[in-house]
Structure formats: C-alpha cells, structure tokens
Design a protein around this motif. Structure first.
Motif, PDB file in Angstrom:
ATOM      1  N   LEU A  93       0.774  -1.200  -0.113  1.00 60.38           N
ATOM      2  CA  LEU A  93      -0.082  -0.138  -0.076  1.00 60.38           C
ATOM      3  C   LEU A  93       0.986   1.173   0.045  1.00 60.38           C
ATOM      4  O   LEU A  93       1.646   1.620   0.991  1.00 60.38           O
ATOM      5  CB  LEU A  93      -0.796   0.130   1.243  1.00 60.38           C
ATOM      6  N   ARG A  94       0.948   1.986  -1.197  1.00 57.80           N
ATOM      7  CA  ARG A  94       1.702   3.295  -1.289  1.00 57.80           C
ATOM      8  C   ARG A  94       0.681   4.262  -1.103  1.00 57.80           C
ATOM      9  O   ARG A  94       0.136   4.693  -2.081  1.00 57.80           O
ATOM     10  CB  ARG A  94       2.495   3.086  -2.574  1.00 57.80           C
ATOM     11  N   VAL A  95       0.774   5.021   0.013  1.00 60.96           N
ATOM     12  CA  VAL A  95      -0.149   6.063   0.492  1.00 60.96           C
ATOM     13  C   VAL A  95       0.558   7.195   1.084  1.00 60.96           C
ATOM     14  O   VAL A  95       1.604   7.301   1.778  1.00 60.96           O
ATOM     15  CB  VAL A  95      -1.047   5.690   1.441  1.00 60.96           C
ATOM     16  N   PHE A 110      -5.306   3.029   9.828  1.00 59.33           N
ATOM     17  CA  PHE A 110      -4.251   2.090   9.444  1.00 59.33           C
ATOM     18  C   PHE A 110      -4.161   0.835  10.566  1.00 59.33           C
ATOM     19  O   PHE A 110      -3.777  -0.110  10.101  1.00 59.33           O
ATOM     20  CB  PHE A 110      -2.869   2.955   9.781  1.00 59.33           C
ATOM     21  N   TYR A 113      -6.508  -1.338   8.992  1.00 56.97           N
ATOM     22  CA  TYR A 113      -6.066  -1.973   7.790  1.00 56.97           C
ATOM     23  C   TYR A 113      -5.031  -3.210   8.120  1.00 56.97           C
ATOM     24  O   TYR A 113      -4.890  -4.060   7.340  1.00 56.97           O
ATOM     25  CB  TYR A 113      -5.469  -0.831   6.794  1.00 56.97           C
ATOM     26  N   ARG A 114      -4.309  -2.797   8.855  1.00 59.67           N
ATOM     27  CA  ARG A 114      -3.186  -3.853   9.327  1.00 59.67           C
ATOM     28  C   ARG A 114      -3.798  -5.056   9.921  1.00 59.67           C
ATOM     29  O   ARG A 114      -3.362  -6.235   9.709  1.00 59.67           O
ATOM     30  CB  ARG A 114      -2.353  -3.251  10.386  1.00 59.67           C
ATOM     31  N   GLU A 121       2.466  -4.692   3.102  1.00 60.86           N
ATOM     32  CA  GLU A 121       3.440  -3.553   3.465  1.00 60.86           C
ATOM     33  C   GLU A 121       2.908  -2.417   3.157  1.00 60.86           C
ATOM     34  O   GLU A 121       2.056  -1.891   2.145  1.00 60.86           O
ATOM     35  CB  GLU A 121       4.573  -4.013   2.573  1.00 60.86           C
ATOM     36  N   ILE A 122       2.774  -1.634   4.202  1.00 58.35           N
ATOM     37  CA  ILE A 122       2.421  -0.208   4.081  1.00 58.35           C
ATOM     38  C   ILE A 122       3.573   0.777   3.963  1.00 58.35           C
ATOM     39  O   ILE A 122       4.521   0.902   4.820  1.00 58.35           O
ATOM     40  CB  ILE A 122       1.415   0.134   5.586  1.00 58.35           C
ATOM     41  N   LEU A 124       4.399   4.504   3.756  1.00 53.67           N
ATOM     42  CA  LEU A 124       3.803   5.914   3.900  1.00 53.67           C
ATOM     43  C   LEU A 124       4.962   6.967   3.505  1.00 53.67           C
ATOM     44  O   LEU A 124       6.141   6.957   3.660  1.00 53.67           O
ATOM     45  CB  LEU A 124       3.674   5.883   5.456  1.00 53.67           C
ATOM     46  N   ALA A 279      -4.212  -3.588  -3.045  1.00 51.50           N
ATOM     47  CA  ALA A 279      -3.833  -3.065  -1.695  1.00 51.50           C
ATOM     48  C   ALA A 279      -4.294  -1.784  -1.566  1.00 51.50           C
ATOM     49  O   ALA A 279      -5.075  -1.285  -0.567  1.00 51.50           O
ATOM     50  CB  ALA A 279      -2.459  -3.001  -1.559  1.00 51.50           C
ATOM     51  N   TRP A 283      -7.840  -0.175   0.586  1.00 55.97           N
ATOM     52  CA  TRP A 283      -7.488   0.792   1.476  1.00 55.97           C
ATOM     53  C   TRP A 283      -8.915   1.910   1.419  1.00 55.97           C
ATOM     54  O   TRP A 283      -9.443   2.293   2.236  1.00 55.97           O
ATOM     55  CB  TRP A 283      -6.410   1.754   1.299  1.00 55.97           C
TER      56      TRP A 283
END
Length: 293
Positions: A93-95, A110, A113-114, A121-122, A124, A279, A283
């Motif tokens: 997840l690229r946020v 978050f 979500y986890r 993988e998050i 940030l 992902a 979200w």
C-alpha cells in the motif's frame, strides 16, 4: 532515450538542482549533468536554463518534464501489473498523507487495515499537499490524502470535512469571542504552515475574498511549535476543528472561524484511469466503510 535518463531529468526539476538530484538518485553531480546533456542532445533542444545554482525549465523542458512524468508512472503501473501476474502474494500500500490532521483521521484506519491485511506492506509518504500532488502525478504513490478540490487528473472519495478554528493567545483582544472572521483578525499576524501545505491556500484565498492582506509572521511544519508560538502571543494560527480540540491548555483560546468556503475537506485521491493495485483498492474500501460508521 531511456527511462533512467528521464528519471534523472525529472529529479533535477523536482529537487531544484543537480546536486540535490544527485543525492536523491545516488549518483555524482557530474553523472547527473551528463545525463541531462545527453537527453538535450537527443531531443535537439535545451531543456533547462542554468541560472547559477538555480535551474528553470525552458518551453521544451516543460513539455519533456510533463511527458517524462507520465512515462515513469506508466512504467510503475506495468511493473505492478506484471508482479501480480507472476503471482505476487504480498502487496504494498503506497499512500501519501499530510502532516496536518493525519494522526486524528488515519491512525485508527491504519490499525484496522493492518488487522485485516497483515501481510500487506504499508509504504507511507508524509508531505504537504503540493508535494503529494506531484508524487501522485508521478506514480510514486497510489493514493494520496489531499484537500479538495483535487486536480482534474484525479478521482477521489471524501474522508472528512472539518471547519477551521482560529487559535490565539489567551491574552489576545479577541480571546473569549464565540466566533471570529478575517476582518477582525486583519491586524493580527498570521502563523501559517510551510509553503506547499494546502491549508495555507484555503486561508489566503479566503483572505483575498474579504480584501484582507494578512501579515505572515512565521511558518512551520511542526504543529506543536505553531501552538507554542500562538501561546507566546506571536500571532494567530488556523487548524481543523478536530486538531484544534487537542490543545486545551490555559494559554490558548480557540474560536471557530466564521468564514464561508474555508472547511478542511480531506479526500483520498488516485490517478484517473490508472491501474490501482488491490492493496490500494482495499484501503479505499476500508475508508468508505469507516466513514459510514
């Protein structure tokens, strides 16, 4: 022309110079300069004006920069889709999120979500709104939390709408007021966030509509430091209500801002018609569900 050279050129523009770009892509400054010269020779036009330690885009450079961003974003989409085709099990997840208000709005999200997707993988990225817009355009992130209105190239969904609150010293003449507007605050110095924060745009645009020319006495990216400056009597600051309510000590007075069109309207935005990884879709679905609760 190759994508590596285009990425170097894009980083030179985004970082504002050759030495800054060199640090970003882990190359020497001479290698960066050579790559840009090679690209200019290949295209047959100068792309940058070198002004001492500064650079600016030529008309040809402006076109090349916009096209290069699109090409690099398409490359990232290609790699993500191929990874999934090869059976990638662990997504990313690229946020991007802004420093202002993210803890209040997104911390619980978050955590949820986890809990749902422990193997994702998050990644940030935390920046002001202007930088997040650039990163989203470039495909460096899949979703960005940015203030409305969003760019025409983006789709978005609402997350939260909050009115703005003026924070002032308890000794300020307007302390005790139930509501304040920019006309009343015209003689008080403003404490704003650093350049690139979308909240500044909301405040300054509203001032312009009222014919108020604010005196900006300080800028910072640190919320606690801004509050300390307010308590010390340096000026007035403006926070979304849910963030302002965290500061209740005796040195601060909070007054709702009585100004139309100044709501802090947070959205989640993504590139229109671009590939959105599972992902990122998960979200967005979680955000929509939690907003309805």
């Amino acid at each position: 022309m190759n994508l590596r050279t285009l990425r170097i050129f894009v980083e030179v523009v985004r970082q504002g110079g050759f030495s800054q770009a060199a640090a970003t892509v882990s190359l020497t400054q001479s290698a960066i300069s050579k790559a840009v010269r090679t690209l200019e020779e290949e295209l047959g036009l100068p792309l940058l004006n070198r002004l001492g330690h500064r650079i600016e885009l030529t008309p040809a450079g402006d076109i090349a920069y916009r096209r290069a961003q699109t090409m690099l974003a398409e490359r990232q989409d290609l790699l993500v889709e191929l990874d999934e085709l090869k059976g990638l099990q662990r997504g990313v997840l690229r946020v991007g999120i802004p420093p202002v208000g993210s803890g209040v709005v997104f911390a619980v999200m978050f955590a949820a979500y986890r809990s749902r997707y422990p193997d994702i993988e998050i990644a940030l990225l935390e920046h002001g709104g202007q930088k997040l817009n650039e990163c989203l355009h470039a495909g460096e992130i899949d979703v960005a939390a940015i203030l409305a209105p969003v760019h025409a190239d983006f789709d978005c969904q609402d997350v939260r709408v909050e009115p703005l609150v003026a924070l002032m010293s308890a000794s300020h003449p307007l302390a005790g007021s139930a509501r304040v507007d920019f006309t009343q605050l015209a003689s008080t110095p403003f404490i704003l966030f650093e350049g690139g924060f979308a909240l500044n745009r909301i405040i300054l645009d509203a001032c312009a509509r009222k014919g108020v020319q604010p005196k900006i006495t300080a800028r910072s990216a640190q919320i606690d430091f801004i509050v300390d400056l307010v308590a010390a009597g340096l000026g007035v600051a403006f926070f979304p209500r849910m963030l302002a309510e965290k500061y209740t000590h005796a040195g601060i007075w909070r007054a709702p801002l009585d100004e139309p069109h100044t709501d802090w309207h947070m959205t989640l935005a993504w590139r229109r018609q671009a590939y959105l990884p599972p992902a990122a879709r998960a979200w967005l679905e979680l955000a929509a569900q939690m907003r309805q609760q």
